[in-house]
Design a protein around this motif. Sequence first.
Motif, PDB file in Angstrom:
ATOM      1  N   ALA A  95      -4.147   1.293   1.683  1.00  0.00           N
ATOM      2  CA  ALA A  95      -3.754   1.382   3.102  1.00  0.00           C
ATOM      3  C   ALA A  95      -3.442  -0.001   3.630  1.00  0.00           C
ATOM      4  O   ALA A  95      -3.773  -1.018   3.013  1.00  0.00           O
ATOM      5  CB  ALA A  95      -4.893   1.994   3.912  1.00  0.00           C
ATOM      6  N   ASP A  96      -2.789  -0.027   4.788  1.00  0.00           N
ATOM      7  CA  ASP A  96      -2.591  -1.263   5.552  1.00  0.00           C
ATOM      8  C   ASP A  96      -1.874  -2.343   4.750  1.00  0.00           C
ATOM      9  O   ASP A  96      -2.421  -3.430   4.485  1.00  0.00           O
ATOM     10  CB  ASP A  96      -3.954  -1.795   6.043  1.00  0.00           C
ATOM     11  N   PRO A  97      -0.607  -2.114   4.368  1.00  0.00           N
ATOM     12  CA  PRO A  97       0.106  -3.075   3.524  1.00  0.00           C
ATOM     13  C   PRO A  97       0.439  -4.369   4.259  1.00  0.00           C
ATOM     14  O   PRO A  97       0.818  -4.355   5.427  1.00  0.00           O
ATOM     15  CB  PRO A  97       1.398  -2.334   3.173  1.00  0.00           C
TER      16      PRO A  97
ATOM     17  N   THR B 294     -13.538   4.421   5.325  1.00  0.00           N
ATOM     18  CA  THR B 294     -14.575   3.883   4.454  1.00  0.00           C
ATOM     19  C   THR B 294     -13.901   2.942   3.466  1.00  0.00           C
ATOM     20  O   THR B 294     -13.293   3.361   2.479  1.00  0.00           O
ATOM     21  CB  THR B 294     -15.289   5.023   3.717  1.00  0.00           C
ATOM     22  N   MET B 295     -13.981   1.658   3.762  1.00  0.00           N
ATOM     23  CA  MET B 295     -13.202   0.667   3.011  1.00  0.00           C
ATOM     24  C   MET B 295     -14.108  -0.519   2.704  1.00  0.00           C
ATOM     25  O   MET B 295     -14.632  -1.165   3.608  1.00  0.00           O
ATOM     26  CB  MET B 295     -11.977   0.249   3.825  1.00  0.00           C
ATOM     27  N   LYS B 296     -14.310  -0.790   1.411  1.00  0.00           N
ATOM     28  CA  LYS B 296     -15.274  -1.810   0.996  1.00  0.00           C
ATOM     29  C   LYS B 296     -14.615  -3.068   0.442  1.00  0.00           C
ATOM     30  O   LYS B 296     -15.263  -4.084   0.260  1.00  0.00           O
ATOM     31  CB  LYS B 296     -16.184  -1.234  -0.097  1.00  0.00           C
TER      32      LYS B 296
ATOM     33  N   ILE C 166      -9.294  -5.694  16.204  1.00  0.00           N
ATOM     34  CA  ILE C 166      -8.974  -5.664  14.766  1.00  0.00           C
ATOM     35  C   ILE C 166      -7.519  -6.059  14.482  1.00  0.00           C
ATOM     36  O   ILE C 166      -6.754  -6.384  15.363  1.00  0.00           O
ATOM     37  CB  ILE C 166      -9.247  -4.262  14.183  1.00  0.00           C
ATOM     38  N   ASP C 167      -7.154  -5.993  13.204  1.00  0.00           N
ATOM     39  CA  ASP C 167      -5.780  -6.032  12.701  1.00  0.00           C
ATOM     40  C   ASP C 167      -5.056  -7.358  12.946  1.00  0.00           C
ATOM     41  O   ASP C 167      -4.044  -7.410  13.661  1.00  0.00           O
ATOM     42  CB  ASP C 167      -4.965  -4.862  13.282  1.00  0.00           C
ATOM     43  N   PRO C 168      -5.510  -8.439  12.305  1.00  0.00           N
ATOM     44  CA  PRO C 168      -4.834  -9.727  12.476  1.00  0.00           C
ATOM     45  C   PRO C 168      -3.482  -9.791  11.765  1.00  0.00           C
ATOM     46  O   PRO C 168      -3.297  -9.233  10.685  1.00  0.00           O
ATOM     47  CB  PRO C 168      -5.804 -10.713  11.822  1.00  0.00           C
TER      48      PRO C 168
ATOM     49  N   ASN D 232      -0.519   4.674  10.850  1.00  0.00           N
ATOM     50  CA  ASN D 232       0.476   4.026   9.993  1.00  0.00           C
ATOM     51  C   ASN D 232       0.327   2.533  10.232  1.00  0.00           C
ATOM     52  O   ASN D 232      -0.348   2.122  11.184  1.00  0.00           O
ATOM     53  CB  ASN D 232       1.890   4.523  10.290  1.00  0.00           C
ATOM     54  N   HIS D 233       0.929   1.728   9.391  1.00  0.00           N
ATOM     55  CA  HIS D 233       0.698   0.279   9.495  1.00  0.00           C
ATOM     56  C   HIS D 233       1.893  -0.447   8.910  1.00  0.00           C
ATOM     57  O   HIS D 233       2.246  -0.216   7.759  1.00  0.00           O
ATOM     58  CB  HIS D 233      -0.582  -0.091   8.732  1.00  0.00           C
ATOM     59  N   PRO D 234       2.549  -1.343   9.688  1.00  0.00           N
ATOM     60  CA  PRO D 234       3.787  -1.972   9.212  1.00  0.00           C
ATOM     61  C   PRO D 234       3.585  -3.309   8.512  1.00  0.00           C
ATOM     62  O   PRO D 234       2.640  -4.048   8.786  1.00  0.00           O
ATOM     63  CB  PRO D 234       4.540  -2.208  10.530  1.00  0.00           C
TER      64      PRO D 234
ATOM     65  N   THR E 120      -7.411   8.872   3.360  1.00  0.00           N
ATOM     66  CA  THR E 120      -7.089   8.678   1.937  1.00  0.00           C
ATOM     67  C   THR E 120      -5.577   8.422   1.866  1.00  0.00           C
ATOM     68  O   THR E 120      -4.797   9.291   1.514  1.00  0.00           O
ATOM     69  CB  THR E 120      -7.484   9.903   1.095  1.00  0.00           C
ATOM     70  N   ARG E 121      -5.226   7.186   2.230  1.00  0.00           N
ATOM     71  CA  ARG E 121      -3.834   6.840   2.464  1.00  0.00           C
ATOM     72  C   ARG E 121      -3.218   6.110   1.258  1.00  0.00           C
ATOM     73  O   ARG E 121      -3.940   5.697   0.353  1.00  0.00           O
ATOM     74  CB  ARG E 121      -3.754   5.946   3.716  1.00  0.00           C
ATOM     75  N   SER E 122      -1.911   5.971   1.294  1.00  0.00           N
ATOM     76  CA  SER E 122      -1.200   5.306   0.200  1.00  0.00           C
ATOM     77  C   SER E 122      -0.065   4.474   0.761  1.00  0.00           C
ATOM     78  O   SER E 122       0.671   4.921   1.647  1.00  0.00           O
ATOM     79  CB  SER E 122      -0.628   6.337  -0.772  1.00  0.00           C
TER      80      SER E 122
END
Length: 598
Positions: free
Chosen positions: A35-37, A61-63, A149-151, A263-265, A290-292
């Motif tokens: 996720a989050d490219p 849930t991201m470690k 969040i999201d720098p 979504n994330h650009p 559960t993203r891709s």
Amino acid sequence: MKRLALVLMALLCVVTTVPGTARADNPIVQTIYTADPAPLVHNGRVYLYTGHDEDGSTYFTMKEWRVWSSADLVNWTDHGSPMNVATFSWASADAWAGQAVHRNGKFYWYVPVKDRASGQMAIGVGVSTSPTGPFTDAIGRPLVRNGEIDPTVFIDDNGQAYLYWGNPNLWYVRLNADMISYSGSPTQIPLTTAGFGTRTGDTTRPTLYEEGPWVYKRNGLYYNVFAAKCCSEFIAYSTAPGPTGPWTYRGTVMPTQGGSFTNHPGIIDFNGGSYFFYHNGALPGGGGFTRSVAVEKFTYNADGTIPTINMTTAGAPQAAALDPYVRQEAETIAWGSGVETEPASEGGMNVGWIENGDHVKVKGVAFGSGATSFSARVASATSGGRIELRLDGINGPLAGTCTVPGTGGWQTWTTVTCPVNGATGTHDLYFRYTGGSGNLFNVDWWRFTAGAGGNLLINGDMEGGTTGWGASGGALSSVTAPVHAGTRALSITGRTTAWNGITQDVTAKLTNGRSHTTSVWVRSQSGTPSAKATLAVTAGGTTSYVQLTPATPVSSGGWTRLTGTAAVSWTGTLTGATFYVETTAGTDGFSIDDASFE
Ligand code: FUB
């Protein structure tokens, strides 16, 4: 992740029974959920920094974070996880959406992560001398902490860097040149409807801005591409005449699509094309948690506006063919079915958990005039199996089969080699793994050997030390670091003139009038000289010089690929031909690795 892999395998088995079905290459990673490219172009490769959604997640849930890279936007190399929550001793959870940038010869990776002391989200910064890490905590505490969040980080032409972040607000702060401290205070960007569009149905958030800003500059215009509205999100953008605004809302980049409510650009230009990275829920078992990550190529409109981009399963076209005659990592994958990856004891990652019928596709492999053999680095704690080399489909023509023996351990490596027939021209290459039941073997890397007309250079990957190579002045040595791939590269030092280079005699290899394609990776040891590959041809008593690649600036910060195609012909009797890499000026030492002259 085997559960996901098995479902994928089943899905692809169905797909492959349909003749002529175009094979999807999006999402670009199939071994885990990503996720989050955040893409970064560096030294001719695209490095892709992502998060990792755990299997079966019902929350973000991201470690850990993950790194991938590609030279062609299609075949992606898995570099594993060089940074995780534990990298930040002060953090407790939530390896969420970040971005890495290159400056001062280092890579800085800005990420949101939960601050244990306050329970608030904060922005940490990891640092590494390599784009693939490992990354360490640059300052041992949060860089900023305000629960948002999201720098994203943008370095303007005048060297001033800006950190932007935020959900529900949008903030920026001016970073100092060290990239790990800032001047002034975090400042809120006014979220006006003129700047960020109008949201309906949520009185607490009147504008469309939600999260995930991606700020960059193109042709003097500043862009902020962001996740809009919630939920589900779409991708929108605003532009401004300066890095701090005033922003004007410009509309949709990517509509709500793809089965993930976020979504994330991430946007880059690479080799003359523009690419938009995003995420969706397109893998089996995929969804909002559960993203891709996926990618599309696009073209800016003439006025600089961004066209509407839709998600596809085809993804971006391949930007460059893959060279099978240099070491390729087994974890360089266009599409994998049934396999997973793990750190390899010999460095990098390996493909593992291979079972009967699993496969890996590598797209657009340029065999040229033909391969004669295939070698792979393999390990097996059981009794091994077979690697079938198939062209253009999992059931396509069989070019060779390599038998993998038991080696006594999953990380006990040996090299197997088998003959190859019929692999000429450019094909999608399918490694089809077969054998008994259970896990069969692991693969670390592979390489084909060309027949006559293939790579004309001896020891092109430099793994054989200085074998085949010489120097036209200066001192040549085989080195173990830095290397482009494998374990060795060649280094030249003590040059006293620009034409002192690394050479190989190819007199016996040339055919009059033939066109040759050259590829060689170069890294300077100091300075940024321009390097080029040249062929000196002596025939009929005179020597002429064929420039095989354009002169290209190379740096000491990473490897640069010199590549080009040139015809070679002569008059009279050929008495000498020397392939060499030199610089156009200066005497900086340099290194070369993974050279092919076909
Ligand atoms: O991945 C966790 C969060 O979901 C990110 O930080 C947001 O941008 C959204 O994608």
